[in-house]
Scaffold this motif. Sequence first.
Motif, mmCIF file in Angstrom:
data_model
loop_
_atom_site.group_PDB
_atom_site.id
_atom_site.type_symbol
_atom_site.label_atom_id
_atom_site.label_comp_id
_atom_site.label_asym_id
_atom_site.label_seq_id
_atom_site.Cartn_x
_atom_site.Cartn_y
_atom_site.Cartn_z
ATOM 1 N N THR A 43 -35.315 -1.112 -21.037
ATOM 2 C CA THR A 43 -34.251 -1.565 -20.108
ATOM 3 C C THR A 43 -33.142 -0.679 -20.451
ATOM 4 O OG1 THR A 43 -33.493 -3.243 -21.606
ATOM 5 C CG2 THR A 43 -34.815 -3.957 -20.362
ATOM 6 N N LEU A 44 -32.269 -0.935 -19.370
ATOM 7 C CA LEU A 44 -30.977 -0.109 -19.541
ATOM 8 C C LEU A 44 -30.335 -0.654 -21.031
ATOM 9 C CD1 LEU A 44 -28.530 1.030 -16.980
ATOM 10 C CD2 LEU A 44 -27.539 -0.332 -18.843
ATOM 11 N N ALA A 59 -27.319 5.717 -25.690
ATOM 12 C CA ALA A 59 -27.736 5.035 -24.609
ATOM 13 C C ALA A 59 -28.622 5.270 -23.510
ATOM 14 C CB ALA A 59 -26.369 4.801 -23.972
ATOM 15 N N VAL A 60 -29.421 4.524 -23.203
ATOM 16 C CA VAL A 60 -30.744 5.221 -22.351
ATOM 17 C C VAL A 60 -30.622 4.395 -21.121
ATOM 18 C CG1 VAL A 60 -32.291 5.812 -24.253
ATOM 19 C CG2 VAL A 60 -32.506 3.795 -23.214
ATOM 20 N N ARG A 61 -30.990 4.999 -20.046
ATOM 21 C CA ARG A 61 -30.974 4.425 -18.697
ATOM 22 C C ARG A 61 -32.336 4.280 -18.222
ATOM 23 N NH1 ARG A 61 -28.612 7.233 -13.388
ATOM 24 N NH2 ARG A 61 -29.001 5.522 -11.922
ATOM 25 N N ALA A 91 -19.190 0.420 -24.610
ATOM 26 C CA ALA A 91 -17.998 0.125 -23.208
ATOM 27 C C ALA A 91 -18.113 1.074 -22.278
ATOM 28 C CB ALA A 91 -16.800 -0.041 -24.104
ATOM 29 N N ASP A 92 -18.166 2.343 -22.506
ATOM 30 C CA ASP A 92 -18.111 3.348 -21.617
ATOM 31 C C ASP A 92 -19.316 3.796 -21.041
ATOM 32 O OD1 ASP A 92 -15.442 3.468 -22.512
ATOM 33 O OD2 ASP A 92 -15.727 5.106 -23.652
ATOM 34 N N GLN A 98 -24.789 1.030 -15.710
ATOM 35 C CA GLN A 98 -24.751 -0.004 -14.962
ATOM 36 C C GLN A 98 -24.304 0.259 -13.473
ATOM 37 O OE1 GLN A 98 -22.999 -2.758 -17.707
ATOM 38 N NE2 GLN A 98 -24.948 -3.595 -18.454
ATOM 39 N N SER A 99 -23.367 0.630 -13.237
ATOM 40 C CA SER A 99 -22.317 0.897 -12.112
ATOM 41 C C SER A 99 -23.504 1.811 -11.406
ATOM 42 C CB SER A 99 -21.142 1.369 -12.170
ATOM 43 O OG SER A 99 -21.143 2.697 -12.802
ATOM 44 N N ASP A 100 -23.933 2.828 -11.819
ATOM 45 C CA ASP A 100 -24.760 3.836 -11.236
ATOM 46 C C ASP A 100 -26.182 3.245 -10.668
ATOM 47 O OD1 ASP A 100 -22.775 5.885 -11.918
ATOM 48 O OD2 ASP A 100 -24.380 6.943 -13.449
ATOM 49 N N ALA A 101 -26.586 2.197 -11.613
ATOM 50 C CA ALA A 101 -27.887 1.567 -11.329
ATOM 51 C C ALA A 101 -27.607 0.466 -9.968
ATOM 52 C CB ALA A 101 -28.473 0.587 -12.352
ATOM 53 N N GLU A 102 -26.432 -0.061 -9.904
ATOM 54 C CA GLU A 102 -25.910 -0.857 -8.789
ATOM 55 C C GLU A 102 -25.583 -0.110 -7.669
ATOM 56 O OE1 GLU A 102 -25.804 -4.227 -8.513
ATOM 57 O OE2 GLU A 102 -26.562 -4.421 -10.579
#
Length: 136
Positions: A43-44, A59-61, A91-92, A98-102
Amino acid sequence: MKLTIVTPLAIVVEQEIDSLRAEDASGSFGILSHHAPFLTSLTLSILSWRVANAERFCAVRGGVLTVADGGDIEIATREAVVGENLATLDADVLARFQSDAEEEKTEHVENVRLQLNAIRQMISRLHRSANTGEFR
């Protein structure tokens, strides 16, 4: 055991590690040396691994994690950011992922709407010309 994290553009991490923590749809899990062969969809999330007494983070997407017979771990992901500070990554970077995924979900919905509208128009034109004996 060797950890390799790759994106379509680069090899992000390639090093010997002692253990790894990751997360898939069923939850968090750990991998130690001599782990059985394993395949899962990530998962993200933020991966963590230990080298000696130091802990590292990435951090992985999403992505795919594979553990081979020898215990080597390979992760293929769309995007990865390595960092020393967990708070900064959480945080960053994770927020940006998450915003890119949305945004991608929104774009996908809009593309599907456009395709459906095009199909509806084609069908309505076909129905109109069906009664007139025209082929086109």
